[in-house]
Write a protein that holds these residues in place. Structure first.
Motif, PDB file in Angstrom:
ATOM      1  N   GLY A   1       0.802  -1.215   0.000  1.00 50.15           N
ATOM      2  CA  GLY A   1       0.000   0.000   0.000  1.00 50.15           C
ATOM      3  C   GLY A   1       0.830   1.258   0.000  1.00 50.15           C
ATOM      4  N   TRP A   2       1.863   1.324   0.901  1.00 50.27           N
ATOM      5  CA  TRP A   2       2.651   2.548   0.984  1.00 50.27           C
ATOM      6  C   TRP A   2       3.449   2.801  -0.290  1.00 50.27           C
ATOM      7  CZ3 TRP A   2       5.110  -1.845   2.763  1.00 50.27           C
ATOM      8  CH2 TRP A   2       6.452  -1.991   2.423  1.00 50.27           C
ATOM      9  N   ALA A   3       3.658   1.730  -1.095  1.00 46.26           N
ATOM     10  CA  ALA A   3       4.374   1.887  -2.358  1.00 46.26           C
ATOM     11  C   ALA A   3       3.455   2.354  -3.479  1.00 46.26           C
ATOM     12  CB  ALA A   3       5.042   0.570  -2.743  1.00 46.26           C
ATOM     13  N   GLY A   4       2.166   2.470  -3.178  1.00 46.34           N
ATOM     14  CA  GLY A   4       1.226   2.986  -4.162  1.00 46.34           C
ATOM     15  C   GLY A   4       0.462   1.929  -4.928  1.00 46.34           C
ATOM     16  N   HIS A   5       0.546   0.667  -4.511  1.00 46.83           N
ATOM     17  CA  HIS A   5      -0.199  -0.366  -5.229  1.00 46.83           C
ATOM     18  C   HIS A   5      -1.699  -0.170  -5.007  1.00 46.83           C
ATOM     19  CE1 HIS A   5      -1.518  -4.254  -6.738  1.00 46.83           C
ATOM     20  NE2 HIS A   5      -0.302  -4.434  -7.234  1.00 46.83           N
ATOM     21  N   PRO A   6      -2.496  -0.211  -6.060  1.00 47.56           N
ATOM     22  CA  PRO A   6      -3.927   0.092  -5.894  1.00 47.56           C
ATOM     23  C   PRO A   6      -4.744  -1.016  -5.258  1.00 47.56           C
ATOM     24  CG  PRO A   6      -3.433  -0.437  -8.191  1.00 47.56           C
ATOM     25  CD  PRO A   6      -2.115  -0.379  -7.469  1.00 47.56           C
ATOM     26  N   GLN A   7      -4.225  -2.250  -5.208  1.00 48.97           N
ATOM     27  CA  GLN A   7      -5.008  -3.356  -4.651  1.00 48.97           C
ATOM     28  C   GLN A   7      -4.411  -3.952  -3.379  1.00 48.97           C
ATOM     29  OE1 GLN A   7      -4.532  -3.752  -8.290  1.00 48.97           O
ATOM     30  NE2 GLN A   7      -6.536  -2.825  -8.629  1.00 48.97           N
ATOM     31  N   VAL A   8      -3.108  -4.104  -3.298  1.00 48.50           N
ATOM     32  CA  VAL A   8      -2.510  -4.859  -2.193  1.00 48.50           C
ATOM     33  C   VAL A   8      -2.735  -4.137  -0.866  1.00 48.50           C
ATOM     34  CG1 VAL A   8      -0.389  -5.828  -1.247  1.00 48.50           C
ATOM     35  CG2 VAL A   8      -0.792  -5.896  -3.711  1.00 48.50           C
ATOM     36  N   ARG A   9      -3.269  -4.862   0.099  1.00 52.14           N
ATOM     37  CA  ARG A   9      -3.628  -4.291   1.402  1.00 52.14           C
ATOM     38  C   ARG A   9      -2.557  -4.642   2.444  1.00 52.14           C
ATOM     39  NH1 ARG A   9     -10.159  -5.597   1.655  1.00 52.14           N
ATOM     40  NH2 ARG A   9     -10.569  -5.173  -0.569  1.00 52.14           N
ATOM     41  N   THR A  10      -1.879  -3.620   2.915  1.00 46.89           N
ATOM     42  CA  THR A  10      -0.818  -3.794   3.913  1.00 46.89           C
ATOM     43  C   THR A  10      -0.962  -2.716   4.992  1.00 46.89           C
ATOM     44  OG1 THR A  10       0.625  -2.494   2.457  1.00 46.89           O
ATOM     45  CG2 THR A  10       0.848  -4.890   2.352  1.00 46.89           C
TER      46      THR A  10
END
Length: 433
Positions: free
Chosen positions: A20-29
């Motif tokens: 998420g912090w890297a900007g991925h639109p789906q991966v939930r972290t």
């Protein structure tokens, strides 16, 4: 003044973009996102080898793969290796291991003081045998992409047990400052994800990976060796990717349990041994130098550091100098890395000497440029990541630029001599049976 406690968390096969912090639109972290908000995020962090054992031994010793002869996944660590545990003992630290380390051989500590839980034994090589590096070598199946879906798996059980053991240690860590390393299997294949985490994702949301029209001959052979050239359906690609994301979310949940148990003044470092191609360029696993395989997450939470995004190029060999700095120890001139408390930008090196490549592969990342050298028998690859982030346009015809980057690479090592050393060592190990 008492040095701070340190928690280092290492995952297996987590590519930098899948968070998420890297900007991925789906991966939930959510837990790692919270940690990132408190940390310096090193957005140009790289592994020193896109393979488990070489990268981990490089990480633990602070030395490049070619400096310690950690060529492949069969290497048993030399007893003269000095790891984090040896170094931080000088500063009065108790060093503790939990979970995945992928140390081969009978020594399960490698200079650390205690081990709470161990690796899964079927991942360990106690023979020291090297891989077979021939043109006809092939992995038995392409299960690293086709074995997927919701379910319970021993990797998940391993990771939960590692967290449980680490939490038990944290309840009574003793009087000395501690270095606690927690290693996780996830999100390493097989892509069998806990059902409640698999339910977080819709396979229809998966964007299908990009594959170049023409591929470098070294990459074509690598794909063949790992059976990545065998047909995979669109449905399989989507489901495998969704399960990879689900394993990352389960990893995030375990890390959240750890973060809830350590006070804010604990130094926390999170990274991964290498990435996962996840179908990019038609490749699953790693074993190459494309960004999904070598670009890794790296977060550092330290009470003296303001949260920030850092764009200096760094790599896993920088962790040991960082730990020495945190512990109050002076710089060790024998280590090639630098402390992440005050990093400067410089080229980073990654290398690969195992199955799927007949000759050693070497990557230099310098500024926007990624230069990949595959020996005299093959042309190199060159990419400008600022202009071509998916690495689809090879610029190796730009001769002056290739010459400049090749010269930069040779300031760090002689790639042809290193390749010869690796092959000679592997031949000796093979002859031992």
């Amino acid at each position: 003044m008492r040095p701070p406690n340190i928690l280092v968390v290492l995952s297996d096969e987590h590519t930098a973009a899948a968070a998420g912090w890297a900007g991925h639109p789906q991966v939930r972290t959510p837990h790692l996102d919270h940690l990132a908000a408190q940390s310096v995020s090193f957005d140009r962090a790289y592994t020193n080898s896109p393979m488990c054992v070489p990268s981990r031994l490089s990480l633990m010793t602070g030395r490049y793969v070619h400096q310690i002869g950690a060529w492949d996944n069969g290497v048993i660590p030399d007893p003269t290796y000095r790891t984090w545990g040896h170094h931080l003992r000088e500063a009065g630290y108790t060093s503790v291991l939990a979970g995945r380390t992928h140390f081969n051989g009978p020594d399960r500590l490698l200079g650390f003081d205690r081990r709470l839980t161990d690796d899964l034994d079927f991942w360990l090589d106690h023979s020291g045998r090297p891989p077979r590096r021939t043109a006809d070598w092939q992995r038995p199946t392409n299960s690293h992409v086709t074995e997927h879906g919701p379910g319970d798996h021993v990797h998940t059980q391993h990771d939960v047990a590692a967290t449980d053991a680490a939490l038990e240690f944290l309840r009574d860590p003793g009087e000395q400052p501690f270095l606690l390393y927690v290693g996780y299997m996830h999100p390493h294949f097989p892509l069998v994800a806990p059902p409640e985490f698999r339910e977080l994702y819709d396979a229809a949301d998966v964007e299908l990976p990009v594959v170049a029209d023409e591929q470098h001959p070294v990459i074509s052979l690598l794909r063949h060796g790992f059976r990545n050239d065998e047909p995979v359906t669109e449905e399989q690609l989507r489901e495998a990717t969704a399960c990879y994301w689900a394993l990352i979310s389960h990893l995030d949940f375990q890390i959240g349990r750890l973060l809830a148990a350590v006070p804010d003044d604990t130094v926390v470092i999170y990274t991964s041994d290498h990435g996962e191609m996840a179908g990019h360029q038609g490749i699953w696993q790693k074993q190459c130098f494309y960004e999904p395989a070598v670009h890794i997450p790296l977060l550092l939470r330290h009470p003296a550091l303001e949260p920030a995004r850092a764009d200096a190029h760094v790599s896993l060999v920088d962790l040991l100098p960082t730990l020495r700095n945190i512990a109050g120890l002076p710089p060790d001139p024998a280590l090639p890395g630098q402390s992440l408390l005050d990093p400067h930008d410089r080229p980073v090196l990654s290398e690969y000497h195992a199955q799927g490549m007949l000759n050693g592969g070497f990557m230099l990342k310098s500024g926007p440029w990624k230069y990949c050298y595959y020996g005299k028998a093959h042309p190199p690859e060159l990419f400008n990541l600022d202009e071509d982030p998916q690495e689809l346009h090879d610029l190796s015809a730009e001769t002056p630029l290739v010459q400049r980057l090749d010269a930069e690479l040779r300031l760090l090592l002689d790639p042809d001599a290193t390749d010869a050393r690796a092959k000679a060592d592997q031949a000796v190990r093979l002859s031992r049976g």
